[in-house]
Design a protein around this motif. Sequence first.
Motif, PDB file in Angstrom:
ATOM      1  N   UNK A  18       0.807  -1.213   0.000  1.00  0.00           N
ATOM      2  CA  UNK A  18       0.000   0.000   0.000  1.00  0.00           C
ATOM      3  C   UNK A  18       0.849   1.276   0.000  1.00  0.00           C
ATOM      4  N   UNK A  19       2.146   1.166   0.244  1.00  0.00           N
ATOM      5  CA  UNK A  19       3.032   2.329   0.262  1.00  0.00           C
ATOM      6  C   UNK A  19       3.993   2.368  -0.929  1.00  0.00           C
ATOM      7  N   UNK A  20       3.711   1.597  -1.957  1.00  0.00           N
ATOM      8  CA  UNK A  20       4.558   1.594  -3.159  1.00  0.00           C
ATOM      9  C   UNK A  20       4.240   2.788  -4.035  1.00  0.00           C
ATOM     10  N   UNK A  53       7.567  26.783 -10.161  1.00  0.00           N
ATOM     11  CA  UNK A  53       7.980  26.472  -8.790  1.00  0.00           C
ATOM     12  C   UNK A  53       6.774  26.128  -7.915  1.00  0.00           C
ATOM     13  N   UNK A  54       5.710  26.899  -8.049  1.00  0.00           N
ATOM     14  CA  UNK A  54       4.493  26.643  -7.280  1.00  0.00           C
ATOM     15  C   UNK A  54       3.888  25.290  -7.640  1.00  0.00           C
ATOM     16  N   UNK A  55       3.831  24.984  -8.931  1.00  0.00           N
ATOM     17  CA  UNK A  55       3.300  23.688  -9.361  1.00  0.00           C
ATOM     18  C   UNK A  55       4.140  22.539  -8.819  1.00  0.00           C
ATOM     19  N   UNK A  56       5.461  22.663  -8.892  1.00  0.00           N
ATOM     20  CA  UNK A  56       6.344  21.598  -8.407  1.00  0.00           C
ATOM     21  C   UNK A  56       6.145  21.362  -6.910  1.00  0.00           C
ATOM     22  N   UNK A  57       6.053  22.422  -6.139  1.00  0.00           N
ATOM     23  CA  UNK A  57       5.854  22.280  -4.688  1.00  0.00           C
ATOM     24  C   UNK A  57       4.486  21.679  -4.370  1.00  0.00           C
ATOM     25  N   UNK A  58       3.455  22.102  -5.089  1.00  0.00           N
ATOM     26  CA  UNK A  58       2.112  21.571  -4.877  1.00  0.00           C
ATOM     27  C   UNK A  58       2.059  20.083  -5.206  1.00  0.00           C
ATOM     28  N   UNK A  59       2.658  19.712  -6.333  1.00  0.00           N
ATOM     29  CA  UNK A  59       2.688  18.302  -6.736  1.00  0.00           C
ATOM     30  C   UNK A  59       3.437  17.473  -5.704  1.00  0.00           C
ATOM     31  N   UNK A  60       4.594  17.934  -5.278  1.00  0.00           N
ATOM     32  CA  UNK A  60       5.395  17.186  -4.308  1.00  0.00           C
ATOM     33  C   UNK A  60       4.631  17.004  -2.996  1.00  0.00           C
ATOM     34  N   UNK A  61       3.987  18.062  -2.534  1.00  0.00           N
ATOM     35  CA  UNK A  61       3.238  17.989  -1.275  1.00  0.00           C
ATOM     36  C   UNK A  61       2.074  17.001  -1.381  1.00  0.00           C
ATOM     37  N   UNK A  62       1.331  17.061  -2.471  1.00  0.00           N
ATOM     38  CA  UNK A  62       0.166  16.178  -2.624  1.00  0.00           C
ATOM     39  C   UNK A  62       0.594  14.726  -2.814  1.00  0.00           C
ATOM     40  N   UNK A  63       1.641  14.482  -3.590  1.00  0.00           N
ATOM     41  CA  UNK A  63       2.109  13.105  -3.804  1.00  0.00           C
ATOM     42  C   UNK A  63       2.666  12.539  -2.510  1.00  0.00           C
ATOM     43  N   UNK A  64       3.365  13.350  -1.724  1.00  0.00           N
ATOM     44  CA  UNK A  64       3.892  12.888  -0.440  1.00  0.00           C
ATOM     45  C   UNK A  64       2.749  12.458   0.477  1.00  0.00           C
ATOM     46  N   UNK A  65       1.591  13.109   0.338  1.00  0.00           N
ATOM     47  CA  UNK A  65       0.422  12.769   1.133  1.00  0.00           C
ATOM     48  C   UNK A  65      -0.225  11.445   0.757  1.00  0.00           C
ATOM     49  N   UNK A  67       1.092   8.663   1.129  1.00  0.00           N
ATOM     50  CA  UNK A  67       1.670   7.623   1.981  1.00  0.00           C
ATOM     51  C   UNK A  67       3.016   7.131   1.507  1.00  0.00           C
ATOM     52  N   UNK A  68       3.733   7.945   0.768  1.00  0.00           N
ATOM     53  CA  UNK A  68       5.052   7.565   0.262  1.00  0.00           C
ATOM     54  C   UNK A  68       6.133   8.094   1.203  1.00  0.00           C
ATOM     55  N   UNK A  69       6.053   7.680   2.464  1.00  0.00           N
ATOM     56  CA  UNK A  69       6.913   8.242   3.501  1.00  0.00           C
ATOM     57  C   UNK A  69       8.398   8.000   3.286  1.00  0.00           C
ATOM     58  N   UNK A  70       8.773   6.858   2.809  1.00  0.00           N
ATOM     59  CA  UNK A  70      10.201   6.536   2.670  1.00  0.00           C
ATOM     60  C   UNK A  70      10.727   6.822   1.268  1.00  0.00           C
ATOM     61  N   UNK A  71       9.995   7.581   0.489  1.00  0.00           N
ATOM     62  CA  UNK A  71      10.410   7.904  -0.875  1.00  0.00           C
ATOM     63  C   UNK A  71      11.009   9.297  -0.937  1.00  0.00           C
ATOM     64  N   UNK A  72      12.087   9.405  -1.664  1.00  0.00           N
ATOM     65  CA  UNK A  72      12.645  10.700  -2.036  1.00  0.00           C
ATOM     66  C   UNK A  72      11.944  11.081  -3.322  1.00  0.00           C
TER      67      UNK A  72
END
Length: 124
Positions: A18-20, A53-65, A67-72
């Motif tokens: 579930x975290x892949x 820059x805003x799009x990149x930060x928004x995408x990163x924040x939402x994708x991190x949410x 459940x990809x905790x151990x992903x860079x």
Amino acid sequence: MTGLEQSTNTYLIRPNYQHRFRVSVVRECIREILKENLSGVRYDPEETPLLTQTLAETIKHRVKGLGLDRYKLMVQVMIGEQRGQGVKMTSRSFWDSDTDGCAKEVYMNDSMVCVATVYGVYHY
């Protein structure tokens, strides 16, 4: 129980299912963000650096949410003026194909083209 029995191993070499990094889920997330933020927007070379820059930060924040905790996560956003020209992009990476992944999405309207790419590399 002693303290050693209660501690959990944090040295996971593979993510739980579930975290892949699931390309289809990440791609849909990117698609939604691009549509929300770029619908009706005209290309403006003065505003493009801040917009990317805003799009990149928004995408990163939402994708991190997701459940990809151990992903860079690495996010790349490119915006260019739409004039009917062609663009070729190439990317090359060295990673573990079982855990790591890459998702991209293209958004186009009458005045601009945007390509957003998310690379997810599992941190062992």
